[in-house]
Design a protein around this motif. Structure first.
Motif, mmCIF file in Angstrom:
data_model
loop_
_atom_site.group_PDB
_atom_site.id
_atom_site.type_symbol
_atom_site.label_atom_id
_atom_site.label_comp_id
_atom_site.label_asym_id
_atom_site.label_seq_id
_atom_site.Cartn_x
_atom_site.Cartn_y
_atom_site.Cartn_z
ATOM 1 N N SER A 131 0.825 -1.207 0.000
ATOM 2 C CA SER A 131 0.000 0.000 0.000
ATOM 3 C C SER A 131 0.859 1.257 0.000
ATOM 4 O O SER A 131 0.485 2.275 -0.589
ATOM 5 N N VAL A 132 2.023 1.190 0.655
ATOM 6 C CA VAL A 132 2.945 2.327 0.651
ATOM 7 C C VAL A 132 3.797 2.324 -0.608
ATOM 8 O O VAL A 132 4.048 3.368 -1.217
ATOM 9 N N PHE A 133 4.233 1.138 -1.041
ATOM 10 C CA PHE A 133 5.121 1.043 -2.200
ATOM 11 C C PHE A 133 4.421 1.489 -3.484
ATOM 12 O O PHE A 133 5.082 1.793 -4.477
ATOM 13 N N ALA A 134 3.087 1.555 -3.465
ATOM 14 C CA ALA A 134 2.356 2.067 -4.627
ATOM 15 C C ALA A 134 2.807 3.484 -4.975
ATOM 16 O O ALA A 134 2.805 3.883 -6.146
ATOM 17 N N ILE A 135 3.222 4.248 -3.967
ATOM 18 C CA ILE A 135 3.734 5.606 -4.209
ATOM 19 C C ILE A 135 5.002 5.535 -5.044
ATOM 20 O O ILE A 135 5.214 6.329 -5.972
ATOM 21 N N VAL A 136 5.866 4.569 -4.715
ATOM 22 C CA VAL A 136 7.104 4.377 -5.480
ATOM 23 C C VAL A 136 6.772 4.053 -6.933
ATOM 24 O O VAL A 136 7.391 4.600 -7.866
ATOM 25 N N VAL A 137 5.814 3.184 -7.146
ATOM 26 C CA VAL A 137 5.464 2.764 -8.502
ATOM 27 C C VAL A 137 4.963 3.951 -9.334
ATOM 28 O O VAL A 137 5.363 4.138 -10.489
ATOM 29 N N ALA A 190 5.569 7.169 -8.766
ATOM 30 C CA ALA A 190 6.695 8.090 -8.970
ATOM 31 C C ALA A 190 7.634 7.581 -10.054
ATOM 32 O O ALA A 190 8.100 8.348 -10.904
ATOM 33 N N GLU A 191 7.896 6.274 -10.053
ATOM 34 C CA GLU A 191 8.809 5.715 -11.049
ATOM 35 C C GLU A 191 8.222 5.765 -12.449
ATOM 36 O O GLU A 191 8.957 5.838 -13.436
ATOM 37 N N ILE A 221 19.114 9.488 0.732
ATOM 38 C CA ILE A 221 17.856 9.816 1.405
ATOM 39 C C ILE A 221 17.093 8.534 1.721
ATOM 40 O O ILE A 221 16.526 8.371 2.820
ATOM 41 N N ASN A 222 17.079 7.615 0.771
ATOM 42 C CA ASN A 222 16.404 6.329 0.978
ATOM 43 C C ASN A 222 17.000 5.587 2.172
ATOM 44 O O ASN A 222 16.270 5.091 3.040
ATOM 45 N N ILE A 223 18.311 5.531 2.232
ATOM 46 C CA ILE A 223 18.978 4.807 3.318
ATOM 47 C C ILE A 223 18.658 5.435 4.671
ATOM 48 O O ILE A 223 18.238 4.746 5.611
ATOM 49 N N CYS A 224 18.855 6.735 4.768
ATOM 50 C CA CYS A 224 18.656 7.416 6.052
ATOM 51 C C CYS A 224 17.204 7.320 6.523
ATOM 52 O O CYS A 224 16.931 6.999 7.682
ATOM 53 N N ALA A 225 16.275 7.605 5.604
ATOM 54 C CA ALA A 225 14.862 7.568 5.986
ATOM 55 C C ALA A 225 14.439 6.158 6.375
ATOM 56 O O ALA A 225 13.681 5.972 7.340
ATOM 57 N N ALA A 271 9.707 5.408 -0.871
ATOM 58 C CA ALA A 271 8.719 6.333 -1.433
ATOM 59 C C ALA A 271 9.213 7.772 -1.364
ATOM 60 O O ALA A 271 9.103 8.534 -2.336
ATOM 61 N N LEU A 272 9.759 8.156 -0.214
ATOM 62 C CA LEU A 272 10.282 9.513 -0.064
ATOM 63 C C LEU A 272 11.387 9.791 -1.073
ATOM 64 O O LEU A 272 11.400 10.834 -1.744
ATOM 65 N N ALA A 273 12.314 8.838 -1.216
ATOM 66 C CA ALA A 273 13.427 9.020 -2.139
ATOM 67 C C ALA A 273 12.942 9.107 -3.582
ATOM 68 O O ALA A 273 13.429 9.939 -4.365
ATOM 69 N N SER A 274 11.976 8.270 -3.961
ATOM 70 C CA SER A 274 11.473 8.273 -5.334
ATOM 71 C C SER A 274 10.778 9.584 -5.683
ATOM 72 O O SER A 274 10.975 10.148 -6.760
ATOM 73 N N VAL A 275 9.966 10.087 -4.753
ATOM 74 C CA VAL A 275 9.254 11.341 -5.001
ATOM 75 C C VAL A 275 10.241 12.502 -5.152
ATOM 76 O O VAL A 275 10.111 13.343 -6.058
ATOM 77 N N LEU A 276 11.248 12.554 -4.287
ATOM 78 C CA LEU A 276 12.243 13.628 -4.383
ATOM 79 C C LEU A 276 13.069 13.514 -5.661
ATOM 80 O O LEU A 276 13.426 14.525 -6.280
ATOM 81 N N GLN A 277 13.382 12.284 -6.064
ATOM 82 C CA GLN A 277 14.147 12.101 -7.296
ATOM 83 C C GLN A 277 13.369 12.584 -8.509
ATOM 84 O O GLN A 277 13.903 13.273 -9.383
ATOM 85 N N VAL A 278 12.079 12.218 -8.566
ATOM 86 C CA VAL A 278 11.241 12.670 -9.676
ATOM 87 C C VAL A 278 11.111 14.191 -9.656
ATOM 88 O O VAL A 278 11.151 14.847 -10.703
ATOM 89 N N GLY A 279 10.975 14.764 -8.462
ATOM 90 C CA GLY A 279 10.918 16.218 -8.360
ATOM 91 C C GLY A 279 12.180 16.875 -8.884
ATOM 92 O O GLY A 279 12.126 17.898 -9.591
#
Length: 454
Positions: free
Chosen positions: A137-143, A145-146, A175-179, A203-211
């Motif tokens: 449900s959370v990883f859907a954000i990654v998908v 964003a990718e 960011i992914n590692i730290c978060a 998810a946080l890292a993917s959104v920031l990368q896309v941004g």
């Protein structure tokens, strides 16, 4: 033709390296997301790793489709960039983005209907099933964003800016590692979320990368989006043309991803320690293997350019000979990385059960051999694609996967109940199955006489 004039016509190894290393860095960072999650979650034990493995097998279906269509978009954008037609370039970018997002949203809707049943049928217990649902449900954000990020990556790569996507991953992975560390273990007052914390970090890292990629695109190419008109008259016609172009190219990548996900779901029925070992080692195989794969991809790009210039066959042979020698060195380096990972298992994964560590070590003989046929096959595949033999390459991949690897995996796991080491050996066996048809076709040489449509 003299040796000196032939050498002047063909790219040198340095040119191939300059194209390959940003592709390699980006690919390592992309696969590294899964490796990082698996490593961080391993401290929680085998059951948590099993949650990650089950969830990744399901989410991997959508991620694979994104990569498949993005690879086709990258070729289309490269054609547009080479032509200098801004309408074509805008059309390729927005058509690719529309297809990616549409595929992902439709896929997530299907997963919402079917994922629960799949998880319940494959999970070892109710806790793993519940955690897998939360993770997805959370990883859907990654998908989602990718789906955007891969299209933007295709745009930059197609325009020759291969370093920008690599830089975006250099920015996102720390960011992914730290978060993930903070959220998995509940550090600094954050909630302790376990496996779901790894999904939130990704998810946080993917959104920031896309941004990051979006800001760079708008700052450098904002005028492109305001160019009037569409390549094929209307956006609907342009989208249909882009989809028609994309489907044959995407089929090979989609088949590979689908077969890998099906095998991953079969692995989920293994005993939990064996499944954990497969979940840990498979991302490492992908990460280290990108060195050879991206070298082969860069080789294919240059072969396509040489064919476009109607370069003589002796120059093509000389160039391919140079790059194949380097690919052997790359394979040796990959084998050394695999050896380090397996031999360092007691230190890298000290929290895991002794049986899991022993299973990881048992993969070593297979991993020492795997990079050599795999790297050679990759050179053949990318060269043949550059020569227009995309359908032949697709058939080799599709039939080796669906007539050999998938049924053999099902037979070994579900019927014969063999050790996971034998199951893992199918990775090597699949490369050996592909080896002869690839090399026979390459040596036949028809690709050297291909007429490339500009």
């Amino acid at each position: 033709m003299t040796d000196s004039s032939a050498s002047a016509q063909r790219p040198d190894i340095k040119a191939v390296f300059n194209l390959a290393w940003p592709l390699t860095l980006k690919a390592i960072m992309l696969h590294g997301i899964v490796v990082i999650d698996a490593y961080l979650v391993s401290a929680l034990g085998e059951t948590s790793v099993a949650v990650l493995g089950l969830s990744a097998s399901i989410a991997g279906l959508l991620l694979g489709l994104i990569v498949a269509f993005s690879n086709a978009t990258q070729i289309r954008i490269a054609q547009a960039f080479g032509s200098g037609d801004e309408v074509f370039l805008k059309s390729a970018l927005l058509s690719g983005l529309t297809i990616n997002v549409t595929v992902v949203l439709a896929g997530l809707a299907l997963l919402g209907l079917a994922a629960g049943t799949i998880i319940d049928g494959l999970a070892h217990d109710a806790w793993i099933a519940a955690e897998a649902r939360r993770y997805l449900s959370v990883f859907a954000i990654v998908v989602v964003a990718e789906s955007v990020g891969h299209c933007l990556t295709s745009f930059f790569n197609g325009c020759g800016e291969t370093r920008m996507p690599a830089l975006s991953y250099v920015f996102a992975v720390p960011i992914n590692i730290c978060a993930s560390v903070v959220l998995i273990h509940g550090l600094f007052g954050a909630p302790q979320l376990g496996v779901v914390g790894a999904a939130l970090g990704s998810a946080l890292a993917s959104v920031l990368q896309v941004g990051f990629l979006g800001v760079v695109l708008l700052s450098r190419h904002a005028a492109l989006l305001r160019v009037p008109g569409w390549r094929n008259g209307s956006f609907a016609a342009t989208l249909r043309r882009h989809l028609t172009f994309s489907l044959p190219i995407a089929a090979t990548f989609a088949s590979a991803t689908l077969s890998m996900s099906v095998c991953g779901l079969i692995y989920a029925t293994l005993p939990v320690n064996q499944f954990a070992a497969m979940t840990i080692i498979n991302p490492w195989v992908q990460v280290a293997g990108t060195v050879g794969m991206c070298w082969a991809q860069a080789t294919g790009i240059f072969v396509a350019q040489l064919l476009g210039r109607r370069t003589s066959e002796d120059v093509l042979d000389a160039f391919l000979s140079d790059t194949r020698r380097v690919s052997f060195v790359a394979a040796a380096l990959v084998a050394m990385v695999y050896a380090f990972i397996c031999l360092s298992t007691p230190w890298l994964y000290s929290e895991l059960h002794a049986e899991t560590q022993a299973t990881l070590l048992s993969f070593l003989p297979i991993l020492l051999v795997l990079p050599f046929p795999k790297g050679s096959n990759a050179i053949c595949g990318n060269t043949l694609r550059a020569g227009g033999e995309t359908v032949y390459v697709m058939h080799i991949f599709v039939w080796s996967q669906w007539l050999f690897r998938v049924p053999a995996t099902a037979l070994m796991v579900l019927v014969l109940d063999l050790s996971v080491t034998w199951v893992f050996a199918l990775l090597l066996a699949e490369e050996l199955v592909k080896y002869l048809p690839f090399h026979m076709r390459l040596n036949k040489g028809d690709w050297k006489r291909a007429s490339v449509d500009h």
